[in-house]
Scaffold this active site. Structure first.
Site, PDB file in Angstrom:
ATOM      1  N   SER A  88       6.724  -3.013 -28.563  1.00 26.99           N
ATOM      2  CA  SER A  88       5.332  -2.748 -28.234  1.00 26.99           C
ATOM      3  C   SER A  88       5.199  -1.383 -27.560  1.00 26.99           C
ATOM      4  O   SER A  88       5.581  -0.367 -28.126  1.00 26.99           O
ATOM      5  CB  SER A  88       4.789  -3.884 -27.357  1.00 26.99           C
ATOM      6  OG  SER A  88       3.396  -3.807 -27.235  1.00 26.99           O
ATOM      7  N   ASP A 186       1.547  -9.606 -36.975  1.00 32.34           N
ATOM      8  CA  ASP A 186       1.293  -8.997 -35.671  1.00 32.34           C
ATOM      9  C   ASP A 186      -0.213  -8.812 -35.496  1.00 32.34           C
ATOM     10  O   ASP A 186      -0.845  -8.053 -36.224  1.00 32.34           O
ATOM     11  CB  ASP A 186       2.015  -7.646 -35.602  1.00 32.34           C
ATOM     12  CG  ASP A 186       1.850  -6.954 -34.256  1.00 32.34           C
ATOM     13  OD1 ASP A 186       1.166  -7.496 -33.382  1.00 32.34           O
ATOM     14  OD2 ASP A 186       2.441  -5.863 -34.093  1.00 32.34           O
ATOM     15  N   HIS A 220       3.912 -10.462 -32.817  1.00 38.57           N
ATOM     16  CA  HIS A 220       4.104  -9.191 -32.112  1.00 38.57           C
ATOM     17  C   HIS A 220       5.414  -9.133 -31.322  1.00 38.57           C
ATOM     18  O   HIS A 220       6.137  -8.143 -31.394  1.00 38.57           O
ATOM     19  CB  HIS A 220       2.920  -8.953 -31.174  1.00 38.57           C
ATOM     20  CG  HIS A 220       2.939  -7.615 -30.495  1.00 38.57           C
ATOM     21  ND1 HIS A 220       2.893  -6.427 -31.193  1.00 38.57           N
ATOM     22  CD2 HIS A 220       3.001  -7.277 -29.173  1.00 38.57           C
ATOM     23  CE1 HIS A 220       2.913  -5.410 -30.340  1.00 38.57           C
ATOM     24  NE2 HIS A 220       2.982  -5.907 -29.113  1.00 38.57           N
TER      25      HIS A 220
END
Length: 295
Positions: A88, A186, A220
């Protein structure tokens, strides 16, 4: 705060810097797992921990540059170059770090990240100055809310034509190998699209130092195997619960496969040690050692 984790042995060991995202704090479990496979892994806190700054947007890339130099000068780490991994926001940082540090970084793993500069994103600030004149365009009117859960996937560009391509990082200046790992479900942002555009950019500049792994049904937060799927998460930066996507079975498959390929990637491009056991044993051999320090 530096937390270097390695397995007892003669060393030095191939080194990795390990970053997580907007959760902040010091997260060590992935580095501990890397250590059991012969790496010296630095779990690096960079905001919202002890005396560190609390605003992720104010993190200067100099902090990470100094961490790379600290690693390469550490007696337990091979000085021929290290690997970096991030998820991320942490993935944005390691991509930018690979550009800044050149040959000091041999391999970069970007998990559901972005090689573009983003609004309020990480990797923009270097030596006190914004390193990007432009940031990726966003679409606030496309944010969706259901049962007090926020879906921000369409806040970011989700089509090629949505993206201002001038906001991409200067990836051609990096000398390392890139591994982009993406979950196709995601819901945080279009990481697969961003990675593909990044690799196309590298190809246009005569580079073939990249590989993409894309996993259907994965969300994610792709972590090492057997970590539970986190499809909903309280996001500190926006103070709401966000949808991170993913389906349990597909996400689990992605975690198992991507972890094995991540280990192989680092062993190929950073190095491997023959002095340690893959699984910690009793009698002192294979015990986990932790070295704490501050930059």
């Amino acid at each position: 705060m530096l937390c270097l984790i390695y397995v007892t042995g003669k060393g030095p060991f191939p080194g990795i810097i390990d970053l997580f995202g907007a959760a902040g704090g010091n997260i060590e479990f992935r580095s501990s797992l890397f250590a059991t496979h012969g790496f010296a892994s630095l779990a690096l806190a960079y905001f919202a921990y002890e005396d560190l700054i609390t605003d992720i947007k104010q993190v200067d890339m100099v902090y990470f540059e100094e961490a790379v130099d600290w690693m390469l000068n550490n007696q337990f780490v091979m000085d021929s170059g290290i690997g970096v991994i991030g998820v991320s926001a942490g993935a944005q940082i390691v991509v930018k770090l690979s550009i800044i540090c050149g040959p000091k970084i041999k391999a970069c793993v970007c998990i559901n990240g972005s090689p573009f500069y983003t609004e309020g994103g990480t990797g923009n600030l270097y030596k006190g100055k914004q390193s990007a004149n432009y940031i990726m365009n966003v679409f606030p009117d496309r944010v969706a809310t259901k049962d007090d859960i926020i879906d921000i996937s369409r806040f970011w560009p989700c089509k090629r034509e949505d993206i201002d391509h001038s906001t991409i990082m200067n990836l051609e200046d990096a000398t390392c190998q890139f591994l982009f790992i993406n979950g196709l479900d995601d819901k945080s942002w279009s990481s697969d699209l961003f990675s593909k555009l990044g690799c196309e950019y590298l190809k246009e500049h005569g580079k073939d130092n990249w590989k993409i792994l894309s996993y259907p049904g994965a969300g994610h937060l792709i972590e090492p195997p057997y970590a539970p799927l986190c499809s909903l998460c309280y996001h500190k930066l926006v103070s709401v619960v966000v949808n991170y996507g993913g389906y349990p079975d597909e996400h689990s498959v992605a975690q198992e496969d991507s972890w094995e390929k991540t280990l192989a990637f680092f062993k190929e491009h950073v190095g491997k040690s023959d002095h340690v056991r893959s699984v910690p044993s009793f009698g002192g051999r294979g015990a986990i050692m932790v070295q704490l320090s501050k930059l």
